[in-house]
Write a protein that holds these residues in place. Sequence first.
Motif, short mmCIF file in Angstrom:
data_model
loop_
_atom_site.label_atom_id
_atom_site.label_comp_id
_atom_site.label_asym_id
_atom_site.label_seq_id
_atom_site.Cartn_x
_atom_site.Cartn_y
_atom_site.Cartn_z
N ARG A 17 0.82 -1.21 0.00
CA ARG A 17 0.00 0.00 0.00
C ARG A 17 0.85 1.26 0.00
N HIS A 18 2.06 1.15 0.54
CA HIS A 18 2.90 2.33 0.69
C HIS A 18 4.24 2.20 -0.04
N GLY A 19 4.51 1.06 -0.64
CA GLY A 19 5.70 0.90 -1.45
C GLY A 19 6.97 1.38 -0.77
N PRO A 20 7.74 2.24 -1.45
CA PRO A 20 9.01 2.72 -0.88
C PRO A 20 8.83 3.84 0.14
N LEU A 21 7.60 4.26 0.39
CA LEU A 21 7.40 5.39 1.30
C LEU A 21 7.89 5.09 2.71
N VAL A 22 7.71 3.86 3.17
CA VAL A 22 8.14 3.53 4.54
C VAL A 22 9.64 3.71 4.72
N GLY A 56 -2.87 14.03 -5.52
CA GLY A 56 -3.20 12.77 -6.16
C GLY A 56 -2.06 11.81 -6.40
N HIS A 57 -0.82 12.19 -6.11
CA HIS A 57 0.33 11.34 -6.40
C HIS A 57 1.33 11.49 -5.27
N ARG A 58 1.36 10.50 -4.37
CA ARG A 58 2.21 10.63 -3.19
C ARG A 58 3.70 10.61 -3.52
N GLY A 59 4.06 9.90 -4.59
CA GLY A 59 5.46 9.90 -4.98
C GLY A 59 5.92 11.28 -5.41
N ARG A 60 5.10 11.95 -6.23
CA ARG A 60 5.45 13.29 -6.69
C ARG A 60 5.48 14.28 -5.52
N LEU A 61 4.53 14.13 -4.60
CA LEU A 61 4.50 15.01 -3.43
C LEU A 61 5.78 14.87 -2.62
N LEU A 116 1.13 12.54 3.31
CA LEU A 116 1.40 11.20 2.77
C LEU A 116 0.57 10.13 3.47
N LYS A 117 0.25 10.35 4.74
CA LYS A 117 -0.64 9.48 5.51
C LYS A 117 -0.16 8.03 5.56
N VAL A 118 1.11 7.87 5.92
CA VAL A 118 1.64 6.53 6.18
C VAL A 118 1.52 6.29 7.68
N ALA A 143 12.69 7.61 -8.87
CA ALA A 143 12.92 6.42 -9.68
C ALA A 143 11.82 5.38 -9.46
N ALA A 144 11.38 5.21 -8.20
CA ALA A 144 10.35 4.22 -7.90
C ALA A 144 9.00 4.59 -8.49
N GLY A 145 8.74 5.89 -8.62
CA GLY A 145 7.45 6.32 -9.13
C GLY A 145 7.40 6.54 -10.62
N THR A 146 8.52 6.35 -11.30
CA THR A 146 8.57 6.57 -12.75
C THR A 146 8.06 5.33 -13.49
N THR A 147 7.16 5.54 -14.43
CA THR A 147 6.62 4.45 -15.24
C THR A 147 6.77 4.77 -16.73
N ARG A 148 6.56 3.78 -17.55
CA ARG A 148 6.60 3.99 -18.99
C ARG A 148 5.47 4.92 -19.42
N PRO A 149 5.65 5.67 -20.48
CA PRO A 149 4.58 6.55 -20.96
C PRO A 149 3.30 5.76 -21.22
N GLY A 150 2.21 6.26 -20.67
CA GLY A 150 0.92 5.61 -20.85
C GLY A 150 0.60 4.56 -19.81
N ALA A 151 1.60 4.12 -19.04
CA ALA A 151 1.38 3.11 -18.00
C ALA A 151 0.80 3.77 -16.75
N PRO A 152 -0.03 3.05 -16.00
CA PRO A 152 -0.60 3.64 -14.78
C PRO A 152 0.47 3.85 -13.71
N ALA A 153 0.24 4.83 -12.86
CA ALA A 153 1.17 5.08 -11.76
C ALA A 153 1.13 3.91 -10.79
N PRO A 154 2.25 3.63 -10.11
CA PRO A 154 2.24 2.55 -9.11
C PRO A 154 1.15 2.76 -8.07
N ALA A 155 0.61 1.66 -7.56
CA ALA A 155 -0.52 1.74 -6.62
C ALA A 155 -0.18 2.55 -5.37
N TRP A 156 1.08 2.48 -4.91
CA TRP A 156 1.45 3.17 -3.67
C TRP A 156 1.41 4.69 -3.79
N THR A 157 1.40 5.21 -5.02
CA THR A 157 1.38 6.65 -5.20
C THR A 157 0.00 7.25 -4.99
#
Length: 230
Positions: A6-11, A85-90, A141-143, A210-224
């Motif tokens: 749910r929180h990926g690399p945020l922890v 809307g995007h915790r990684g970007r925040l 971020l609400k972790v 790096a963890a939040g970067t995806t290929r163009p058109g791909a959905p953002a990771p769930a943890w974001t």
Amino acid sequence: MKSDPRHGPLVPMLLALTVVTGLVDAVSYLALGHVFVANMTGNVVFLGFALAGAPGLSATASLAALAAFLLGALAGGRLGEILPGHRGRLLVVGVSVQVVLLAGATLLAALADHTADPARYGLIGLLGLAMGWQNAVVRHLKVPDLTTTVLTMTITALAADRAGRRRLASAVWMLGGAVLGALLVLHAHITGALAVALALLVAVALLTRAAGTTRPGAPAPAWTAPDGAP
């Protein structure tokens, strides 16, 4: 500690920010006149002691740290509203701003006498802004169980609930940051402690990006997603 999808690399990133808290509070307390720039509970208590005439404490320094922290928290809260809307970007944007503030503090400490009031209050202001900003961004971020700056309720919950490896890790990592910061301040120079904090912030920003970067058109990771919702 097991990874939480749910929180990926945020922890781990927030645990690194907890180390930063220990480092900068070691600098502020040991080198800037018994004042905290991250632990506002301690600052309020120090302010009360200073107003009562306790030696070795400065009401002005405590008020300066409180004011800087509040301004940083106000600005960080606004960032959380702009990037909801995007915790990684925040986190990346939030930590990048901290990098600028810590870089300014490190440069000031290297070029000026940190025991003289102009530089001392400049450092208190920059570090207080950075930690208030961090606290507000982390709040958005609400972790669960990772505030990065406040341990009183974390330790209380750890004892009362008799559970929570994340809570224990938070306390241990802040202790580690405080020990490392104190060693650098006492046996080297405050620029060493600030440089380590700065390096950690840069690493957090780069790794989170790096963890939040995806290929163009791909959905953002769930943890974001807000609150880690799938």
